[in-house]
Design a protein around this motif. Structure first.
Motif, PDB file in Angstrom:
ATOM      1  N   ILE A 132      -1.323  47.709  -5.076  1.00 28.31           N
ATOM      2  CA  ILE A 132      -0.511  48.587  -5.176  1.00 28.31           C
ATOM      3  C   ILE A 132      -1.535  49.673  -6.597  1.00 28.31           C
ATOM      4  CG2 ILE A 132       1.477  50.217  -6.593  1.00 28.31           C
ATOM      5  CD1 ILE A 132       3.280  47.551  -6.210  1.00 28.31           C
ATOM      6  N   GLY A 133      -2.417  50.057  -7.070  1.00 26.19           N
ATOM      7  CA  GLY A 133      -3.524  50.975  -7.563  1.00 26.19           C
ATOM      8  C   GLY A 133      -4.443  51.279  -6.383  1.00 26.19           C
ATOM      9  N   LEU A 134      -4.050  50.522  -6.082  1.00 30.72           N
ATOM     10  CA  LEU A 134      -5.600  51.155  -4.877  1.00 30.72           C
ATOM     11  C   LEU A 134      -4.839  51.527  -4.130  1.00 30.72           C
ATOM     12  CD1 LEU A 134      -6.517  47.423  -3.775  1.00 30.72           C
ATOM     13  CD2 LEU A 134      -7.922  49.109  -4.879  1.00 30.72           C
ATOM     14  N   GLY A 135      -3.475  51.561  -3.594  1.00 30.34           N
ATOM     15  CA  GLY A 135      -2.346  52.556  -2.773  1.00 30.34           C
ATOM     16  C   GLY A 135      -2.573  53.663  -3.647  1.00 30.34           C
ATOM     17  N   LEU A 136      -2.533  53.568  -4.838  1.00 27.49           N
ATOM     18  CA  LEU A 136      -2.573  55.298  -5.789  1.00 27.49           C
ATOM     19  C   LEU A 136      -3.908  55.239  -5.735  1.00 27.49           C
ATOM     20  CD1 LEU A 136      -0.663  53.320  -9.163  1.00 27.49           C
ATOM     21  CD2 LEU A 136       0.427  55.495  -7.743  1.00 27.49           C
ATOM     22  N   LEU A 137      -5.099  54.990  -5.632  1.00 28.42           N
ATOM     23  CA  LEU A 137      -6.539  55.847  -5.947  1.00 28.42           C
ATOM     24  C   LEU A 137      -6.020  56.590  -3.929  1.00 28.42           C
ATOM     25  CD1 LEU A 137      -8.616  52.780  -6.731  1.00 28.42           C
ATOM     26  CD2 LEU A 137      -8.104  55.378  -8.554  1.00 28.42           C
ATOM     27  N   LEU A 138      -5.613  56.005  -3.045  1.00 25.67           N
ATOM     28  CA  LEU A 138      -5.692  56.198  -1.220  1.00 25.67           C
ATOM     29  C   LEU A 138      -5.197  57.570  -2.029  1.00 25.67           C
ATOM     30  CD1 LEU A 138      -6.210  53.138   0.064  1.00 25.67           C
ATOM     31  CD2 LEU A 138      -7.443  54.818   0.051  1.00 25.67           C
ATOM     32  N   GLN A 139      -4.050  58.229  -2.581  1.00 29.87           N
ATOM     33  CA  GLN A 139      -2.875  58.961  -2.848  1.00 29.87           C
ATOM     34  C   GLN A 139      -4.047  60.233  -2.064  1.00 29.87           C
ATOM     35  OE1 GLN A 139      -0.308  59.977  -6.068  1.00 29.87           O
ATOM     36  NE2 GLN A 139       0.645  58.280  -5.573  1.00 29.87           N
ATOM     37  N   LEU A 162       0.469  40.825   7.864  1.00 28.15           N
ATOM     38  CA  LEU A 162       0.214  42.335   7.568  1.00 28.15           C
ATOM     39  C   LEU A 162       0.861  43.138   6.419  1.00 28.15           C
ATOM     40  CD1 LEU A 162      -0.073  44.434  11.487  1.00 28.15           C
ATOM     41  CD2 LEU A 162      -1.945  43.856   9.698  1.00 28.15           C
ATOM     42  N   MET A 163       2.047  42.526   6.076  1.00 21.01           N
ATOM     43  CA  MET A 163       3.103  43.141   5.502  1.00 21.01           C
ATOM     44  C   MET A 163       3.029  43.344   4.279  1.00 21.01           C
ATOM     45  SD  MET A 163       7.707  41.808   5.039  1.00 21.01           S
ATOM     46  CE  MET A 163       6.942  40.807   3.912  1.00 21.01           C
ATOM     47  N   THR A 164       2.988  42.126   3.536  1.00 18.29           N
ATOM     48  CA  THR A 164       2.881  42.423   1.966  1.00 18.29           C
ATOM     49  C   THR A 164       1.789  43.473   1.697  1.00 18.29           C
ATOM     50  OG1 THR A 164       3.309  40.139   1.717  1.00 18.29           O
ATOM     51  CG2 THR A 164       2.548  40.979  -0.224  1.00 18.29           C
ATOM     52  N   PRO A 165       0.890  43.288   1.982  1.00 16.07           N
ATOM     53  CA  PRO A 165      -0.517  44.113   1.552  1.00 16.07           C
ATOM     54  C   PRO A 165      -0.242  45.937   2.381  1.00 16.07           C
ATOM     55  CG  PRO A 165      -1.512  42.816   3.362  1.00 16.07           C
ATOM     56  CD  PRO A 165      -0.722  42.484   3.182  1.00 16.07           C
ATOM     57  N   LEU A 166       0.446  45.581   3.254  1.00 11.87           N
ATOM     58  CA  LEU A 166       1.085  47.570   3.957  1.00 11.87           C
ATOM     59  C   LEU A 166       1.320  47.960   3.082  1.00 11.87           C
ATOM     60  CD1 LEU A 166       0.779  47.610   7.920  1.00 11.87           C
ATOM     61  CD2 LEU A 166      -0.465  48.422   6.276  1.00 11.87           C
ATOM     62  N   ILE A 214       4.270  51.517  -0.851  1.00 11.63           N
ATOM     63  CA  ILE A 214       4.335  52.275  -2.454  1.00 11.63           C
ATOM     64  C   ILE A 214       3.375  53.102  -3.067  1.00 11.63           C
ATOM     65  CG2 ILE A 214       5.716  51.255  -4.106  1.00 11.63           C
ATOM     66  CD1 ILE A 214       6.472  48.829  -2.642  1.00 11.63           C
ATOM     67  N   GLY A 215       2.164  52.603  -3.302  1.00 13.53           N
ATOM     68  CA  GLY A 215       1.064  52.842  -4.287  1.00 13.53           C
ATOM     69  C   GLY A 215       1.140  54.696  -3.826  1.00 13.53           C
ATOM     70  N   MET A 216       0.378  54.768  -2.312  1.00 12.24           N
ATOM     71  CA  MET A 216       0.529  55.737  -1.754  1.00 12.24           C
ATOM     72  C   MET A 216       1.609  57.226  -1.388  1.00 12.24           C
ATOM     73  SD  MET A 216      -2.307  55.604   1.610  1.00 12.24           S
ATOM     74  CE  MET A 216      -1.183  53.824   2.436  1.00 12.24           C
ATOM     75  N   ALA A 217       2.499  56.539  -1.990  1.00 17.04           N
ATOM     76  CA  ALA A 217       3.841  57.450  -2.169  1.00 17.04           C
ATOM     77  C   ALA A 217       4.353  58.244  -2.754  1.00 17.04           C
ATOM     78  CB  ALA A 217       5.304  56.139  -1.110  1.00 17.04           C
ATOM     79  N   VAL A 218       3.891  57.253  -3.601  1.00 15.15           N
ATOM     80  CA  VAL A 218       4.364  57.538  -5.079  1.00 15.15           C
ATOM     81  C   VAL A 218       4.620  58.782  -6.099  1.00 15.15           C
ATOM     82  CG1 VAL A 218       4.159  56.859  -7.965  1.00 15.15           C
ATOM     83  CG2 VAL A 218       5.057  55.149  -5.711  1.00 15.15           C
ATOM     84  N   ARG A 219       4.969  59.861  -6.017  1.00 14.05           N
ATOM     85  CA  ARG A 219       4.792  61.269  -6.373  1.00 14.05           C
ATOM     86  C   ARG A 219       5.807  61.498  -7.227  1.00 14.05           C
ATOM     87  NH1 ARG A 219       2.123  61.254  -0.717  1.00 14.05           N
ATOM     88  NH2 ARG A 219      -0.364  61.368  -1.170  1.00 14.05           N
ATOM     89  N   LEU A 220       5.696  61.354  -8.545  1.00 13.10           N
ATOM     90  CA  LEU A 220       6.744  61.755  -9.557  1.00 13.10           C
ATOM     91  C   LEU A 220       6.494  63.070  -9.412  1.00 13.10           C
ATOM     92  CD1 LEU A 220       7.639  58.800 -11.224  1.00 13.10           C
ATOM     93  CD2 LEU A 220       8.850  58.948  -9.141  1.00 13.10           C
ATOM     94  N   LYS A 221       7.661  64.261  -9.657  1.00  7.47           N
ATOM     95  CA  LYS A 221       7.871  65.170 -10.184  1.00  7.47           C
ATOM     96  C   LYS A 221       8.390  65.458 -11.669  1.00  7.47           C
ATOM     97  CE  LYS A 221       6.814  67.406  -5.357  1.00  7.47           C
ATOM     98  NZ  LYS A 221       7.504  68.262  -4.782  1.00  7.47           N
ATOM     99  N   GLY A 222       9.254  66.345 -12.106  1.00  3.09           N
ATOM    100  CA  GLY A 222       8.929  66.203 -13.412  1.00  3.09           C
ATOM    101  C   GLY A 222      10.583  66.956 -13.371  1.00  3.09           C
ATOM    102  N   GLY A 223      11.179  68.067 -13.863  1.00  4.05           N
ATOM    103  CA  GLY A 223      12.422  68.820 -14.142  1.00  4.05           C
ATOM    104  C   GLY A 223      13.706  68.197 -13.815  1.00  4.05           C
ATOM    105  N   GLU A 224      13.755  67.183 -12.497  1.00  4.06           N
ATOM    106  CA  GLU A 224      15.387  66.337 -13.279  1.00  4.06           C
ATOM    107  C   GLU A 224      14.903  64.792 -13.262  1.00  4.06           C
ATOM    108  OE1 GLU A 224      16.704  67.399  -9.004  1.00  4.06           O
ATOM    109  OE2 GLU A 224      17.803  69.434  -9.847  1.00  4.06           O
ATOM    110  N   PHE A 225      13.748  64.546 -13.440  1.00  5.26           N
ATOM    111  CA  PHE A 225      13.142  63.329 -13.619  1.00  5.26           C
ATOM    112  C   PHE A 225      13.859  62.414 -14.711  1.00  5.26           C
ATOM    113  CE2 PHE A 225      10.787  60.151 -16.445  1.00  5.26           C
ATOM    114  CZ  PHE A 225      10.189  59.310 -14.486  1.00  5.26           C
ATOM    115  N   GLY A 226      14.216  63.234 -16.087  1.00  5.52           N
ATOM    116  CA  GLY A 226      15.006  62.415 -16.784  1.00  5.52           C
ATOM    117  C   GLY A 226      16.434  62.005 -16.868  1.00  5.52           C
ATOM    118  N   THR A 227      17.374  62.553 -16.118  1.00  8.24           N
ATOM    119  CA  THR A 227      18.347  62.789 -14.892  1.00  8.24           C
ATOM    120  C   THR A 227      18.811  61.591 -14.316  1.00  8.24           C
ATOM    121  OG1 THR A 227      19.245  65.088 -15.638  1.00  8.24           O
ATOM    122  CG2 THR A 227      20.922  63.079 -14.831  1.00  8.24           C
TER     123      THR A 227
END
Length: 384
Positions: free
Chosen positions: A15-22, A210-214, A219-232
């Motif tokens: 997942i960390g590798l996916g974050l690096l590929l964002q 292929l499934m698990t690594p893909l 998941i790592g590449m798709a995570v893009r959290l934003k503020g605002g309504e995050f707490g709610t």
């Protein structure tokens, strides 16, 4: 090193590798990765898993359980999950009712089930997902259209029956469902994986790997959290998880003879992230309302996008945590305690917000009274 901990570290590393590929992967490119996962890799894994089980009439209990869970969560979302949203926020309340009861186990749950519990548990999870698909594709569509019709300025252009027919066709055409149907047909004729030609077995086996690594990279590449309504949103997702834990604990208390693997399946499967299908229904209603000139939309589409964005990483972290401490999460008392704790904690932000708002209103009221009292005081004249 502990097996579960070792697997968890491996998953987090990918997942960390996916974050690096964002930064190197555009959002539109992720659609292609998601298509490969849901149309090729995941169906291959489910097909192999299905052909390893014995077909019995008792297996129908799994889709029925999933459908029952969806309906209970739908009722809960109306009375509990919307507690942080005021009655004036009707579009957001409807959005929560559409998304919170839905499940998307393909991306958030299945890769961890097959890794920690094996193919047999994955096959049962795939059967359970049939009940969930009926809920998200048909029942939630009917609910969305019912809300739209009550509020619409014009009649819908397409009838509900025609839409349901197209949904039924899309349900049958979806690769995962096609694989489940083919697998069940082969099992009904007494065939299994070994009955297939060797080249086909090898091809399916290669696709399966292929499934698990893909999925983890996705998941790592798709995570893009934003503020605002995050707490709610986090408080809503925590409440969803808490209520789900409580429901799982009640079931485990009711059937104490369940195996550890089945208990973990019953705990983990309902913790899947929110499904994309309700968002598709809401988007369709939004398009109809644009044509109608509706000024007050039925759903809050931006709020729905933010919920989906937060739901996948939230569920992934929760599911990995459950499997990492699996020796504790087979105990119904601990499951129940986790549910009560999460549900209680989820109400704290809204309570703090209400207390803060009440205090501000009290201060404003006191200031206004002081100002009014000062103006009402008669002024003495300097003239003799």
């Amino acid at each position: 090193m502990n097996f579960a901990l070792q697997n968890t570290l491996e998953l987090l590393l990918i997942i960390g590798l996916g974050l690096l590929l964002q930064k190197k992967v555009a959002k539109q490119d992720l659609k292609g990765v998601k298509t490969i996962i849901l149309s090729i890799a995941l169906p291959a894994v489910i097909f192999v898993a299905l052909l390893k089980i014995k077909l019995e009439s008792s297996l129908i209990v799994f889709p029925l359980l999933a459908l029952t869970f969806n309906l209970v969560m739908l009722a809960s979302s109306k009375y509990l999950l919307n507690a942080t949203l005021s009655k004036k926020q009707e579009s957001k309340r409807r959005t929560v009712m559409m998304l919170i009861p839905s499940l998307a186990p393909g991306l958030s749950c299945f890769p961890f089930i097959v890794l920690y519990l094996g193919d047999d548990s994955l096959a049962l999870a795939a059967l359970a997902d049939v009940g969930n698909k009926i809920f998200v594709l048909i029942l939630l569509y009917m609910l969305a259209m019912n809300w739209y019709r009550k509020r619409s300025l014009q009649d819908a252009k397409a009838s509900t029956s025609s839409k349901l027919k197209s949904l039924a066709l899309s349900l049958l055409k979806e690769p995962i469902n096609m694989v489940i149907i083919v697998g069940l047909l082969l099992l009904s004729f007494g065939l299994n994986m070994a009955s297939l030609p060797e080249f086909l077995q090898n091809t399916i086996g290669s696709l399966k790997t292929l499934m698990t690594p893909l999925i983890l990279l996705f998941i790592g590449m798709a995570v893009r959290l934003k503020g605002g309504e995050f707490g709610t949103i986090v408080s809503l997702l925590a409440r969803r998880a808490g209520i789900t834990f409580i429901l799982s604990a009640i079931f485990v208390f009711a059937f104490p003879a369940l195996s550890p693997a089945l208990i973990l399946l019953l705990v983990v499967f309902p913790q899947s992230s929110c499904s994309f299908w309700p968002f598709a229904h809401m988007s369709a209603v939004s398009s109809l309302e644009d044509n109608d000139g509706q000024k007050e939309p039925t759903f809050d589409i931006n709020f729905a996008v933010n919920i989906l964005a937060c739901s996948l990483p939230f569920s992934t972290i929760l599911i990995i945590g459950i499997f990492s401490f699996s020796e504790y999460f087979i105990n119904p008392t601990i499951i129940l305690s986790a549910g009560v704790l999460l549900t209680t904690l989820s109400f704290i932000p809204s309570l703090v917000g209400k207390i803060k708002k009440a205090r501000e209103e009290k201060l404003e009221s006191a200031s206004y009274r002081s100002y009014a009292s000062f103006n009402a005081t008669p002024q003495t004249s300097d003239e003799s």
